[in-house]
Design an enzyme around this catalytic site. Structure first.
Site, short mmCIF file in Angstrom:
data_model
loop_
_atom_site.label_atom_id
_atom_site.label_comp_id
_atom_site.label_asym_id
_atom_site.label_seq_id
_atom_site.Cartn_x
_atom_site.Cartn_y
_atom_site.Cartn_z
N ASP A 206 -0.35 57.96 35.77
CA ASP A 206 1.07 58.41 35.47
C ASP A 206 0.87 58.93 34.05
O ASP A 206 0.04 58.24 33.27
CB ASP A 206 1.88 57.22 35.74
CG ASP A 206 3.33 57.95 35.51
OD1 ASP A 206 3.73 58.61 36.73
OD2 ASP A 206 3.97 58.03 34.55
N GLN A 207 1.71 59.65 33.44
CA GLN A 207 1.79 60.03 32.12
C GLN A 207 3.42 60.35 31.68
O GLN A 207 4.25 60.79 32.53
CB GLN A 207 1.21 61.56 32.00
CG GLN A 207 1.26 62.23 30.65
CD GLN A 207 0.68 63.42 30.54
OE1 GLN A 207 1.25 64.37 30.99
NE2 GLN A 207 -0.34 63.79 29.77
#
Length: 202
Positions: free
Chosen positions: A79-80
């Site tokens: 995830d970012q």
């Protein structure tokens, strides 16, 4: 649908992340995680949890959810988050949202927080977070309009409304951090850990 004999499962349906890993020589099978990201993120707001910790929570949730369904296979979750001061940005829902994102980022420094998690047997085995410092040049609204007209709905595919691997690079004054962190997959530490675990040839 991945099988128990798959080499590595990617807990994502992102064609870009899959292609990036396959180009690095990994044998990847994608499987979408059954995770409501916003529902997981909402209780964290106002608790002092940092944007990189939010990315890690979401990456771990994706990896462990898929790993619980395929316990004998290595699962990668990622995830970012994009953070500007105390704000966390999400992917724009439409082109007007993309325009607002870029106007807010113009002339400022923001951070891309990229988390990656390896899971097996429904448990996180290894976690990693890399952070890139992104300084966008001052961009006039008219240029933003022309930029969005050229890239179209690709702007909706990333949290910052830009793809650094494409024309989005023109928006930036400076970047401090690994390329793979910027695109959301800290690939070098991931490959090192997979070699250590003998999950890939090393």
């Amino acid at each position: 649908m991945p099988t128990e004999s798959s080499t590595i499962i990617l807990a994502s349906k992102s064609p870009f992340r899959r292609r990036l890993m396959e180009d690095a020589g990994l044998s990847i099978m994608p499987e979408a995680p059954r995770v409501d990201e916003r529902a997981l993120e909402a209780p964290l707001e106002g608790t002092g949890v940092t944007p990189d910790e939010v990315a890690l929570v979401l990456a771990e949730a994706k990896a462990t959810e898929v790993s619980a369904r395929y316990p004998d296979v290595w699962v990668i979750g990622g995830d970012q988050t994009l953070s500007l001061d105390d704000l966390i940005f999400h992917k724009p829902k439409d082109m007007d949202g993309a325009r607002r994102h870029l106007l807010a980022l113009s002339g400022k420094t923001h951070f891309l927080n990229s988390a990656i998690v390896l899971a097996r047997g429904g448990e996180a085995v290894w976690t990693h977070v890399s952070i890139a410092r992104m300084t966008m040049r001052p961009v006039k609204p008219a240029f933003i309009g022309r930029y969005l007209a050229r890239v179209g709905e690709k702007a909706l595919e990333s949290v910052g409304a830009y793809q650094i691997e494409g024309e989005g690079i023109q928006l930036f004054e400076s970047i401090e951090g690994d390329y793979f962190t910027v695109v959301g997959v800290p690939l070098l530490p991931l490959l090192a850990k997979l070699r250590e675990l003998k999950a890939i040839d090393g």
